[in-house]
Design a protein around this motif. Sequence first.
Motif, PDB file in Angstrom:
ATOM      1  N   ALA A 296      99.199  67.522  18.819  1.00 40.49           N
ATOM      2  CA  ALA A 296     100.556  67.749  19.321  1.00 40.49           C
ATOM      3  C   ALA A 296     100.495  67.914  20.838  1.00 40.49           C
ATOM      4  CB  ALA A 296     101.146  68.993  18.675  1.00 40.49           C
ATOM      5  N   ARG A 297     101.327  67.179  21.528  1.00 36.47           N
ATOM      6  CA  ARG A 297     101.346  67.245  22.989  1.00 36.47           C
ATOM      7  C   ARG A 297     102.769  67.505  23.473  1.00 36.47           C
ATOM      8  NH1 ARG A 297      97.604  62.808  22.308  1.00 36.47           N
ATOM      9  NH2 ARG A 297      95.526  63.453  23.008  1.00 36.47           N
ATOM     10  N   ALA A 298     102.898  68.377  24.433  1.00 37.37           N
ATOM     11  CA  ALA A 298     104.204  68.669  24.997  1.00 37.37           C
ATOM     12  C   ALA A 298     104.692  67.477  25.799  1.00 37.37           C
ATOM     13  CB  ALA A 298     104.122  69.902  25.891  1.00 37.37           C
ATOM     14  N   GLY A 299     105.965  67.164  25.657  1.00 39.02           N
ATOM     15  CA  GLY A 299     106.567  66.119  26.467  1.00 39.02           C
ATOM     16  C   GLY A 299     106.825  66.604  27.883  1.00 39.02           C
ATOM     17  N   ARG A 300     107.333  65.701  28.703  1.00 34.77           N
ATOM     18  CA  ARG A 300     107.539  66.055  30.109  1.00 34.77           C
ATOM     19  C   ARG A 300     108.518  67.217  30.251  1.00 34.77           C
ATOM     20  NH1 ARG A 300     108.828  61.161  33.981  1.00 34.77           N
ATOM     21  NH2 ARG A 300     106.721  60.680  33.200  1.00 34.77           N
ATOM     22  N   ALA A 301     109.635  67.154  29.531  1.00 35.87           N
ATOM     23  CA  ALA A 301     110.629  68.222  29.637  1.00 35.87           C
ATOM     24  C   ALA A 301     110.062  69.550  29.125  1.00 35.87           C
ATOM     25  CB  ALA A 301     111.886  67.840  28.858  1.00 35.87           C
ATOM     26  N   GLU A 302     109.312  69.485  28.030  1.00 35.65           N
ATOM     27  CA  GLU A 302     108.694  70.704  27.491  1.00 35.65           C
ATOM     28  C   GLU A 302     107.710  71.301  28.484  1.00 35.65           C
ATOM     29  OE1 GLU A 302     107.893  71.149  22.798  1.00 35.65           O
ATOM     30  OE2 GLU A 302     107.102  69.316  23.686  1.00 35.65           O
ATOM     31  N   THR A 303     106.939  70.436  29.118  1.00 45.40           N
ATOM     32  CA  THR A 303     105.937  70.900  30.079  1.00 45.40           C
ATOM     33  C   THR A 303     106.590  71.603  31.251  1.00 45.40           C
ATOM     34  OG1 THR A 303     104.425  69.113  29.448  1.00 45.40           O
ATOM     35  CG2 THR A 303     104.071  70.157  31.596  1.00 45.40           C
ATOM     36  N   VAL A 304     107.660  71.012  31.767  1.00 47.60           N
ATOM     37  CA  VAL A 304     108.372  71.626  32.895  1.00 47.60           C
ATOM     38  C   VAL A 304     108.959  72.968  32.477  1.00 47.60           C
ATOM     39  CG1 VAL A 304     110.351  71.387  34.439  1.00 47.60           C
ATOM     40  CG2 VAL A 304     108.857  69.431  34.024  1.00 47.60           C
ATOM     41  N   ARG A 305     109.540  73.016  31.296  1.00 55.97           N
ATOM     42  CA  ARG A 305     110.130  74.268  30.810  1.00 55.97           C
ATOM     43  C   ARG A 305     109.058  75.332  30.615  1.00 55.97           C
ATOM     44  NH1 ARG A 305     113.568  75.156  25.129  1.00 55.97           N
ATOM     45  NH2 ARG A 305     113.993  77.383  25.479  1.00 55.97           N
ATOM     46  N   PHE A 306     107.915  74.951  30.057  1.00 55.09           N
ATOM     47  CA  PHE A 306     106.821  75.902  29.853  1.00 55.09           C
ATOM     48  C   PHE A 306     106.330  76.449  31.184  1.00 55.09           C
ATOM     49  CE2 PHE A 306     102.260  76.810  29.318  1.00 55.09           C
ATOM     50  CZ  PHE A 306     102.305  77.737  28.286  1.00 55.09           C
ATOM     51  N   ALA A 307     106.176  75.565  32.158  1.00 53.11           N
ATOM     52  CA  ALA A 307     105.706  76.007  33.473  1.00 53.11           C
ATOM     53  C   ALA A 307     106.714  76.946  34.133  1.00 53.11           C
ATOM     54  CB  ALA A 307     105.451  74.796  34.367  1.00 53.11           C
ATOM     55  N   ALA A 308     107.996  76.606  34.030  1.00 52.49           N
ATOM     56  CA  ALA A 308     109.025  77.388  34.711  1.00 52.49           C
ATOM     57  C   ALA A 308     109.246  78.752  34.077  1.00 52.49           C
ATOM     58  CB  ALA A 308     110.336  76.607  34.738  1.00 52.49           C
ATOM     59  N   THR A 309     109.135  78.819  32.758  1.00 54.69           N
ATOM     60  CA  THR A 309     109.466  80.073  32.065  1.00 54.69           C
ATOM     61  C   THR A 309     108.258  80.903  31.670  1.00 54.69           C
ATOM     62  OG1 THR A 309     109.487  79.021  29.872  1.00 54.69           O
ATOM     63  CG2 THR A 309     111.558  79.025  31.121  1.00 54.69           C
ATOM     64  N   HIS A 310     107.049  80.311  31.718  1.00 55.51           N
ATOM     65  CA  HIS A 310     105.880  81.054  31.243  1.00 55.51           C
ATOM     66  C   HIS A 310     104.752  81.113  32.272  1.00 55.51           C
ATOM     67  CE1 HIS A 310     103.680  82.934  27.881  1.00 55.51           C
ATOM     68  NE2 HIS A 310     102.614  82.407  28.483  1.00 55.51           N
ATOM     69  N   THR A 311     104.181  79.967  32.637  1.00 53.07           N
ATOM     70  CA  THR A 311     102.986  80.017  33.482  1.00 53.07           C
ATOM     71  C   THR A 311     103.287  80.422  34.923  1.00 53.07           C
ATOM     72  OG1 THR A 311     103.147  77.624  33.834  1.00 53.07           O
ATOM     73  CG2 THR A 311     101.685  78.384  32.094  1.00 53.07           C
ATOM     74  N   LEU A 312     104.366  79.898  35.510  1.00 51.37           N
ATOM     75  CA  LEU A 312     104.694  80.281  36.885  1.00 51.37           C
ATOM     76  C   LEU A 312     105.037  81.764  36.983  1.00 51.37           C
ATOM     77  CD1 LEU A 312     105.102  79.504  39.821  1.00 51.37           C
ATOM     78  CD2 LEU A 312     107.454  78.826  39.268  1.00 51.37           C
ATOM     79  N   PRO A 313     105.886  82.304  36.101  1.00 50.44           N
ATOM     80  CA  PRO A 313     106.132  83.752  36.158  1.00 50.44           C
ATOM     81  C   PRO A 313     104.858  84.582  35.990  1.00 50.44           C
ATOM     82  CG  PRO A 313     107.841  82.695  34.863  1.00 50.44           C
ATOM     83  CD  PRO A 313     106.797  81.641  35.141  1.00 50.44           C
ATOM     84  N   ALA A 314     103.945  84.125  35.118  1.00 51.46           N
ATOM     85  CA  ALA A 314     102.695  84.871  34.926  1.00 51.46           C
ATOM     86  C   ALA A 314     101.870  84.883  36.210  1.00 51.46           C
ATOM     87  CB  ALA A 314     101.894  84.258  33.785  1.00 51.46           C
ATOM     88  N   PHE A 315     101.839  83.756  36.911  1.00 48.28           N
ATOM     89  CA  PHE A 315     101.082  83.681  38.166  1.00 48.28           C
ATOM     90  C   PHE A 315     101.725  84.578  39.229  1.00 48.28           C
ATOM     91  CE2 PHE A 315     100.611  81.730  42.392  1.00 48.28           C
ATOM     92  CZ  PHE A 315      99.236  81.813  42.534  1.00 48.28           C
ATOM     93  N   LEU A 316     103.040  84.513  39.348  1.00 47.51           N
ATOM     94  CA  LEU A 316     103.721  85.302  40.366  1.00 47.51           C
ATOM     95  C   LEU A 316     103.633  86.796  40.060  1.00 47.51           C
ATOM     96  CD1 LEU A 316     106.902  83.108  40.959  1.00 47.51           C
ATOM     97  CD2 LEU A 316     104.874  83.282  42.401  1.00 47.51           C
TER      98      LEU A 316
END
Length: 481
Positions: free
Chosen positions: A45-65
């Motif tokens: 299973a692979r995340a699509g482009r929209a899923e990837t952007v949403r995951f980065a915006a709501t999960h990984t970027l907030p975790a980094f910040l």
Amino acid sequence: MTDDSPAVAGATAGTTKAATATGTAIPAPSARSASTPARAVTRPARAGRAETVRFAATHTLPAFLRGAFHVRPKVVSAYAALGQQGWSAATLRAMRARHGGAPVEVRGLSGTLLVLLDQADVRQFYELPVRTLAMDAPDKYRGLSLLEPTGVICSHGDTREDRRRINDEVLAADRPVHPSCREFRSLVDEEASALTCGGELDFTRLRRTVARLGRRMVLGDAAAGDEELARWLLAIREEANWMRMRKGRAAAAEALYAKAAARVEEYAARAEPYTLAALARRHPSAAGPDAAVLDPVGQAHHWLLALDTVGPTVARTLLLLSAHPAEQDAVRAGIDGGDPELPRLRACVRETLRLYPLVPDLVRVTRAETEWRGQRYPAGTAVLVPALFHQRDPEHVAAAHRFVPARWLRPGAADDPVLAPFSHGGGRCPGEHLGLLTSAALIAAVLRGHRVTGGRPALDPSLALPGLLGSAGIRLTLTAR
């Protein structure tokens, strides 16, 4: 004090209800099975482009910040106000539904992550040996190599096993009562006297008290007032958050670490016998041929970092108790009863860490080929468990957004893989018992002579608890008993 760096009474799927010690019913989760039903999978299973952007915006970027090694209070406060944890949970639920619960490959700036969204896969994550699913994922290593270059988490293979064994023995990881328990409790009582002066306890005073206590427990009384060492370590932690992306500052942090390490060695050489540094210096490995490689005292940096997290845990637990007076009464009854283990209070601490874990995400990297849901993934695959998401998942955890300490009082609760405030398996926090001892002892010291009658931010026990709860803004009103 996680090496990744955490069972529920009446809270597993299919349970209809359970009673807390005060008679409150625990709502049951959905009647679905403990694992999401898997659909036939013919390819990963692979995340699509929209899923990837949403995951980065709501999960990984907030975790980094937010900061992995030094939490940035202003960022946490802003995300708490915006409901960021709700965004992340919604993203992960949508991914799980779209891919039938299968592990999902998500591409990011630092590579591909395999995100585990099903309970069965999370259980496998904890069961795999650390030699297969290693702790030193690249991003984690880049940060921690500044903070503790000879620490357990920055190690792998035989060196990691040897360092972990030393760490476990110094922290008495396999014993609920540390050999230095009596001395540590005395230190807590001495330092806690500063917390109850006046009618209000704010986080700044609590943080300073915990920092002094941590230095005394790790390095001895001589280090208690060393604010300079504290500033050095704070600067190193903040630079570790950037994971060596700022090259010039990373070099400065390495030089600062060398100064801090020398200071730590000075304190360790004259520390009281019961301190962690003294125990490390007396460990047989400290005089062995591999002493320079194993560096038993080098783990002191991690112990100081871990003990600093006691402050936020104590603040959140006291705030939750202020909003749940019946639970506070039950805790105080245990304190007045004189039971040194304080099981009810420790259950409150565990429940606080379930709701607000110190390590919201667990990341590891495979050292060999692994198989997940019938799909094979090569060595070098980064695997992510969104622990906070799973611990507050209403589909699998009863009363997921409520403060229900009684869930931790049933036998075996702390070993339930659904919940992991201290992780599980080979990466389980070796300082679990010491962290619980210190947190519970500090809370007990406050509640012996006082009642927490109010707190800010205000919490409504009739509503779901907020997804994030910044500790820096916590203020507690104390009333003498």
